[in-house]
Design a protein around this motif. Sequence first.
Motif, PDB file in Angstrom:
ATOM      1  N   ALA A 230       0.823  -1.214   0.000  1.00 30.52           N
ATOM      2  CA  ALA A 230       0.000   0.000   0.000  1.00 30.52           C
ATOM      3  C   ALA A 230       0.857   1.264   0.000  1.00 30.52           C
ATOM      4  CB  ALA A 230      -0.949  -0.010   1.202  1.00 30.52           C
TER       5      ALA A 230
ATOM      6  N   VAL B 235      -4.298  -4.856  -0.401  1.00 32.49           N
ATOM      7  CA  VAL B 235      -3.330  -3.808  -0.731  1.00 32.49           C
ATOM      8  C   VAL B 235      -4.046  -2.562  -1.272  1.00 32.49           C
ATOM      9  CG1 VAL B 235      -1.405  -3.193  -2.250  1.00 32.49           C
ATOM     10  CG2 VAL B 235      -1.423  -5.419  -1.116  1.00 32.49           C
TER      11      VAL B 235
ATOM     12  N   GLU C  61      -6.139  -0.822   1.497  1.00 37.93           N
ATOM     13  CA  GLU C  61      -5.320  -0.065   2.441  1.00 37.93           C
ATOM     14  C   GLU C  61      -4.788   1.216   1.777  1.00 37.93           C
ATOM     15  OE1 GLU C  61      -4.672  -0.120   5.462  1.00 37.93           O
ATOM     16  OE2 GLU C  61      -2.784   0.974   5.736  1.00 37.93           O
ATOM     17  N   ALA C  62      -4.374   1.109   0.519  1.00 41.27           N
ATOM     18  CA  ALA C  62      -3.866   2.289  -0.198  1.00 41.27           C
ATOM     19  C   ALA C  62      -4.975   3.333  -0.330  1.00 41.27           C
ATOM     20  CB  ALA C  62      -3.329   1.891  -1.569  1.00 41.27           C
TER      21      ALA C  62
END
Lengths: 348, 348
Positions: free
Chosen positions: B154, B194, B197-198
């Motif tokens: 992320a 990923v 979260e990013a």
Amino acid sequence: VSAEIVLALDAMGGDHAPDMVLKGATIARERHSGLRFLLFGDSGRLGALLVQYPGLRDRAEVRHAEVAIAADERPSQALRRGRQSSMRLAIEAVRDGAASGVVSAGNTGALMAMSKVVLKMLPGIDRPAIAGFFPTMRGESVMLDLGANVECDADNLVQFAVMGAAFARTVLGIPRPTVGLLNVGEEELKGNDVVKEAARMLRRDDLPLEFFGFIEGNDIPMGTTDVVVTDGFTGNVALKTAEGTAKLFGAFVSAAFRRSMFSRLGMVLASGALQALKQRLDPRLHNGGVLLGLNGISVKSHGASDGAAFATAIGLAADLAMDDVGARITEDYHRFGGIAEPRQAVVS
Amino acid sequence: VSAEIVLALDAMGGDHAPDMVLKGATIARERHSGLRFLLFGDSGRLGALLVQYPGLRDRAEVRHAEVAIAADERPSQALRRGRQSSMRLAIEAVRDGAASGVVSAGNTGALMAMSKVVLKMLPGIDRPAIAGFFPTMRGESVMLDLGANVECDADNLVQFAVMGAAFARTVLGIPRPTVGLLNVGEEELKGNDVVKEAARMLRRDDLPLEFFGFIEGNDIPMGTTDVVVTDGFTGNVALKTAEGTAKLFGAFVSAAFRRSMFSRLGMVLASGALQALKQRLDPRLHNGGVLLGLNGISVKSHGASDGAAFATAIGLAADLAMDDVGARITEDYHRFGGIAEPRQAVVS
């Protein structure tokens, strides 16, 4: 087609349901004379609508369902609250033998989760994958996974390869399909650990497929291999990028022809050719994602499907029902059992 | 352009090197009158070739390099054995201030590894990413990473977003670029951990960019956002799928026009329009991947580049040198420092 085939249709799934479902069934029925339908949904609404489709009346039977799964419902929620939904009851009709396959344009995640719970997986397969067709320079290729599994390990990819090959043999009629593994380069050393490990496993020479090796994004429209294998994240992005690029290209062509009087006249003269091209690229003719790996036939139609698109998805389900693709996959797994458990193979 | 800019060219990298490098430099020189070149490679060969390019002779200086990096060499091997290579020496010219940027059509992995080792990363950036342009319905978008990092977390994606936005501001001149995170659906709950979260990190409102949210593959050619952020595996597949689809579409258009006498006549009348279209989609005009995040300008030209394509990559490096995109990225990082270390931010 003269053999009688019964399909269960989720009449409440999709942006334009239930109308387009009945339209699609009517079109499909004209192509496959042996088709009969079980329509799952609001019986009051469906009964009233059915009056407008006289060609369907004696070929379709309405089965009442209280609930319709929403497009944005979480799969887990759909599983809990959707026991009386049109989607669930349509899938159960396949499990119970009342229908040979189910078609839905509804919530993809819910259809996958319910199909898995109700129909169960084929022996040796861990997860269902969505397979679909790509038009290519050489004709048509099969690609999977188109979005069912956003994270995959090497075992999953190998299972997708075997399922995809069985599917290509059945639907495209290719005796020994070539399979390519999507990667960022063709060289052995490129890519992440998952694709490298999957490639290692696929190089076993006793598989019922021809492993081509790594391929790149441009190999998909080129038609380098009959089957393209990738994880559901990459596959979904590649599919939608290709669709969007075709649309962009179409817009550019239209704009180019509107540029001058000459080009406008040229467009009129070439209108037959352009019409044929448009038809060739019509996404509705490539509609229908098959949930492979299940103990039964489950086909996902695009959420935005109209009648023509839904008819394509119905036709696909009918073809699969006649060819029994599930039996092919199972047979392939028996023939070279154990590939899904590489550790076991090493121990024994 | 009248300001003098010196660029270091890896004259031995690419399928058609060194000839196309000199051709590209000549074309670029006609467009940017202030350009001067340092040509790194086999001095005997380059000196002899240079005679054929009189327009270049007083604008280019040959610097001898013993070694040429092979296209299939591992980056680690290239790092070890390539200290006297044309690629390495060209990059070092940027580090030493002799040139404002380097352009190479050679081995991508080697160029990345060497650029990272020689030029070092900008403060706050962990890894370089390859950024490039996409033609869209709305004009042009920036996409990264196009293949530098096959596995990303992320933090990497957030850094790509900031770098991509700074790049779009500089090169496309958009004051506050919109940034989309490539995913399999637009809904919050879709995708892998990923990207989720990013997205959570990118929703911070103090970033020097407009976070649009998740986008899908079809949003790339649509031009939904100015910047498209994704990992190098997905980005590379998407880029090549789009290139291949455009080629497929072009072949279909040609075939359609050859169908009948009318359509052939139509093609003749519309030839001006079709030529303009061809030019608009010419991949050579979109050539050049920028290695973002480095303390210096490093541009990757397509391995199969001809002179026209290489000239585009040179032009890109010249634009970046004039605009100092590195300073922009660093400035952005200072302005909202800490995004790359979310744990720290939580603790303090």
